[in-house]
Motif scaffolding. Sequence first.
Motif, PDB file in Angstrom:
ATOM      1  N   PHE A 131       0.834  -1.203   0.000  1.00  0.00           N
ATOM      2  CA  PHE A 131       0.000   0.000   0.000  1.00  0.00           C
ATOM      3  C   PHE A 131       0.875   1.262   0.000  1.00  0.00           C
ATOM      4  N   SER A 132       2.119   1.101  -0.434  1.00  0.00           N
ATOM      5  CA  SER A 132       3.067   2.227  -0.511  1.00  0.00           C
ATOM      6  C   SER A 132       3.303   2.874   0.845  1.00  0.00           C
ATOM      7  N   LYS A 133       3.418   2.051   1.852  1.00  0.00           N
ATOM      8  CA  LYS A 133       3.689   2.575   3.190  1.00  0.00           C
ATOM      9  C   LYS A 133       5.066   2.070   3.651  1.00  0.00           C
ATOM     10  N   LEU A 134       5.723   2.907   4.455  1.00  0.00           N
ATOM     11  CA  LEU A 134       7.025   2.551   5.034  1.00  0.00           C
ATOM     12  C   LEU A 134       6.963   2.754   6.546  1.00  0.00           C
ATOM     13  N   ILE A 135       8.040   2.423   7.205  1.00  0.00           N
ATOM     14  CA  ILE A 135       8.129   2.639   8.652  1.00  0.00           C
ATOM     15  C   ILE A 135       9.233   3.667   8.895  1.00  0.00           C
ATOM     16  N   ASP A 136       8.949   4.684   9.712  1.00  0.00           N
ATOM     17  CA  ASP A 136      10.006   5.683   9.973  1.00  0.00           C
ATOM     18  C   ASP A 136      10.888   5.229  11.145  1.00  0.00           C
ATOM     19  N   GLY A 137      11.856   6.058  11.479  1.00  0.00           N
ATOM     20  CA  GLY A 137      12.849   5.694  12.486  1.00  0.00           C
ATOM     21  C   GLY A 137      12.259   5.437  13.860  1.00  0.00           C
ATOM     22  N   GLU A 138      11.082   6.001  14.118  1.00  0.00           N
ATOM     23  CA  GLU A 138      10.452   5.800  15.434  1.00  0.00           C
ATOM     24  C   GLU A 138       9.428   4.675  15.415  1.00  0.00           C
ATOM     25  N   GLY A 139       9.337   3.980  14.288  1.00  0.00           N
ATOM     26  CA  GLY A 139       8.424   2.833  14.223  1.00  0.00           C
ATOM     27  C   GLY A 139       7.024   3.187  13.744  1.00  0.00           C
ATOM     28  N   PHE A 140       6.789   4.442  13.340  1.00  0.00           N
ATOM     29  CA  PHE A 140       5.460   4.835  12.856  1.00  0.00           C
ATOM     30  C   PHE A 140       5.297   4.496  11.374  1.00  0.00           C
TER      31      PHE A 140
ATOM     32  N   ARG B 128       5.926  11.001   3.083  1.00  0.00           N
ATOM     33  CA  ARG B 128       6.546  10.740   4.400  1.00  0.00           C
ATOM     34  C   ARG B 128       5.626  11.147   5.549  1.00  0.00           C
ATOM     35  N   LYS B 129       4.359  11.402   5.264  1.00  0.00           N
ATOM     36  CA  LYS B 129       3.426  11.756   6.334  1.00  0.00           C
ATOM     37  C   LYS B 129       3.036  10.512   7.113  1.00  0.00           C
ATOM     38  N   ARG B 130       2.832  10.675   8.420  1.00  0.00           N
ATOM     39  CA  ARG B 130       2.421   9.535   9.230  1.00  0.00           C
ATOM     40  C   ARG B 130       0.960   9.183   8.941  1.00  0.00           C
ATOM     41  N   VAL B 131       0.713   7.891   8.848  1.00  0.00           N
ATOM     42  CA  VAL B 131      -0.624   7.377   8.566  1.00  0.00           C
ATOM     43  C   VAL B 131      -1.434   7.388   9.866  1.00  0.00           C
ATOM     44  N   LEU B 132      -2.726   7.686   9.748  1.00  0.00           N
ATOM     45  CA  LEU B 132      -3.581   7.694  10.941  1.00  0.00           C
ATOM     46  C   LEU B 132      -4.369   6.386  11.047  1.00  0.00           C
TER      47      LEU B 132
ATOM     48  N   SER C 110      -7.732   4.099  12.680  1.00  0.00           N
ATOM     49  CA  SER C 110      -9.176   4.348  12.748  1.00  0.00           C
ATOM     50  C   SER C 110      -9.523   5.210  13.961  1.00  0.00           C
ATOM     51  N   ASP C 111      -8.638   5.277  14.961  1.00  0.00           N
ATOM     52  CA  ASP C 111      -8.854   6.148  16.126  1.00  0.00           C
ATOM     53  C   ASP C 111      -8.502   7.595  15.824  1.00  0.00           C
ATOM     54  N   GLY C 112      -7.829   7.811  14.694  1.00  0.00           N
ATOM     55  CA  GLY C 112      -7.446   9.175  14.329  1.00  0.00           C
ATOM     56  C   GLY C 112      -6.064   9.560  14.831  1.00  0.00           C
ATOM     57  N   ASP C 113      -5.336   8.601  15.412  1.00  0.00           N
ATOM     58  CA  ASP C 113      -3.986   8.941  15.848  1.00  0.00           C
ATOM     59  C   ASP C 113      -2.948   8.147  15.053  1.00  0.00           C
ATOM     60  N   GLU C 114      -1.698   8.557  15.202  1.00  0.00           N
ATOM     61  CA  GLU C 114      -0.620   7.902  14.460  1.00  0.00           C
ATOM     62  C   GLU C 114      -0.476   6.461  14.929  1.00  0.00           C
ATOM     63  N   ILE C 115      -0.009   5.623  14.039  1.00  0.00           N
ATOM     64  CA  ILE C 115       0.000   4.186  14.373  1.00  0.00           C
ATOM     65  C   ILE C 115       1.390   3.603  14.138  1.00  0.00           C
ATOM     66  N   LYS C 116       1.851   2.839  15.103  1.00  0.00           N
ATOM     67  CA  LYS C 116       3.172   2.210  14.994  1.00  0.00           C
ATOM     68  C   LYS C 116       3.040   0.810  14.406  1.00  0.00           C
ATOM     69  N   ILE C 117       4.128   0.322  13.853  1.00  0.00           N
ATOM     70  CA  ILE C 117       4.119  -1.006  13.233  1.00  0.00           C
ATOM     71  C   ILE C 117       3.700  -2.077  14.248  1.00  0.00           C
TER      72      ILE C 117
END
Lengths: 82, 271
Positions: free
Chosen positions: A20-29, A36-40, A42-49
């Motif tokens: 889905f063209s998503k990556l993980i950044d250095g903090e695991g998000f 390079r925007k963080r994905v949200l 379903s709760d509306g907050d950033e999500i870690k791997i």
Amino acid sequence: MIQINFANDEHTKGFILSLFSKLIDGEGFIIERDSRKRVLSSDGDEIKIDEFGGVTNGSEIYLKNNVVSLINFYRQHSGGRA
Amino acid sequence: MPDWVGITAKLLDFFKLLGVSIQKSPKETTINKNRVTNIGGTVNQYFIVANGPLATKRQREQFQRMIQGKPYSIESLDLIKKKALITGTKDKTNSNLVDFIAKSLPAKDHALWEAGLLLRQHFTRGENELVAEIKQDMMSTDPIRGKNIANLCNAGYLEDEIIPMHKALTDLERSEDFIKFYEALVTQTPTSVFVGMSHNERILKEELFRKIKYATNYSAPYVKVHALGRHHVELAKEILKEVRKLDYVEDVFYADSLSHLDATIALRLKT
């Protein structure tokens, strides 16, 4: 409905997200590959791997592997009740 | 609603078989297709088992074609287990409580309380691993409210304190006071102590004595102590012996077994 299930290991999660063209950044998000925007979630907050539980379509809704988050998701998508 | 419990059982059985094959050939990406029938029609189940980064270009394209333009749901096996917890074990006797939660408690806590009810169901069945998992999810969502709501719900505070307090204050047209009471309860549990992993004798004694003093200053009639597990029950009983000797304690009542204790410390009201 196509139901696809995957093992919970980080490599497989990374593979699913890459489709889905998503990556993980250095903090695991989880981030968008291009912007390079963080994905949200379903709760509306950033999500870690390590929280990532799945993705359902519509607008690519990213689900957390968390009971409270899932109850919230059901409440939003079934008239207010899980 | 699909039968998630049945689906999960089938998936896990199947996955176990696939797991064996992965170990035999760890360098392969495994994409398996398994037709599962009789679940509201025919559903195509695809399992992407492991070693995703080693997928070939063809396999990636195959996957992307599979979902293109079709409704899909892509879920980890852990997520499916959690969905099964929510949809497969719903206790209809909780429906009045769920209504109360939805109508009377702050929206930000609705899902936490519903998770608390779920936790309580599994606790009643002695399913301690699931209880720990649900509590962990509640605490990941909100460390303080999640932990307190899990403890309060499991100890029956929704029925015993929150609903009666809501009714009494609503009848008196003091709804704002209910919100203050509720917020204090879920953020500080000012009149309750839940004996947990973080307690040793000194810490438990400090917390309990502090709450008794606070309750006495504000003329609260009691402080409650709850303990689960043999060690916690023994710890609580030791401290309660000392509590009995305090001047402002009227009496200590408790119901206990080897692994469960609910105590009420009745406080002397200031004259």
